[in-house]
Design an enzyme around this catalytic site. Sequence first.
Site, PDB file in Angstrom:
ATOM      1  CE  LYS A  50      -4.355  -1.988   0.922  1.00 39.90           C
ATOM      2  NZ  LYS A  50      -5.502  -1.715   0.134  1.00 39.90           N
ATOM      3  CB  SER A  75      -9.692  -2.262   8.433  1.00 36.46           C
ATOM      4  OG  SER A  75      -8.854  -2.844   7.461  1.00 36.46           O
TER       5      SER A  75
END
Length: 311
Positions: A50, A75
Amino acid sequence: MNKETLIEVHNRIKPFIHKTPVLSSSLINEMVGADIVFKCENFQKMGAFKMRGAANAILSLSKEERQRGVVTHSSGNFAQAVSLAAQKLNVKAYIVMPENAPQVKKDGVKTYQGEIIECESTPQAREATANRIKEEKGASFLHPSNQDEVIYGNSTAAMELLDEHPNLDVILTPVGGGGLIAGTALAAHYFSDNCKVIGGEPMEADDAYRSLFSGKIETNNSFHTVADGLRTHLGDRNFPIIQKYVDKIIRVEEDEIINAMQLIWERMKIIIEPSCAVPFAALLKNKQEFKNKKIGIILSGGNVDVKNLPF
């Protein structure tokens, strides 16, 4: 969108990411009967792929936009990625997290000086809270998976893998929000001759599998999967890429995910999170299909709560 765009993206984010190692295991190769290489994004900065998309998304903003900060809902891994990329670029990061997000992931965000705003654990609550902050602060919203800049950033993991192993037959990735598999599919399309891209997805959150069949974005009613990073659904930016360039998606059961995760821990001596084990589980489940092929697997991340392992 073309090959040059992806090369530009890769050059832009290089100073902010690690070029992660590619590992293999002769024992795993023998077990499967194939030649497998693992692109280890669990060794990426903040512990997941990410970082690539987050860095590209923030670097794509204007100076004025950066001054007003960025907001996202996540999350865990994208939350940490945005926090770290923002910290490196002196940008304020507002992170909307469900109250039941793993503590290890909340701690990670705090380490990188992201400001956490907690909300209920539903997609609707996440989006509403992020929209409120966007309005109040004038912050730019960064989507964890359904934003072009994020998808293009994610593509750089497969670009690096294909640079080292140009003759792969297949690249496997997990499928959650669709940002990694879409980026991987673009990389395979532009930087390989005929490398297929196949996704792995939990049976308990198989929205992408169903979406490919129905031709529209499906959602999940249940999220009872150990692969906490894959409990999201596809978006309108990544779904057309997936429809066009992804070969198929293979679904796996919970015990298959846990066994695959344990196998990598034991045999390769590296830490991966459950979501990361899903494409490997898909490979183990379909050994016959992959026999004698050259296969790349993107190990998407290693942010796991070691006090709470599934095995």
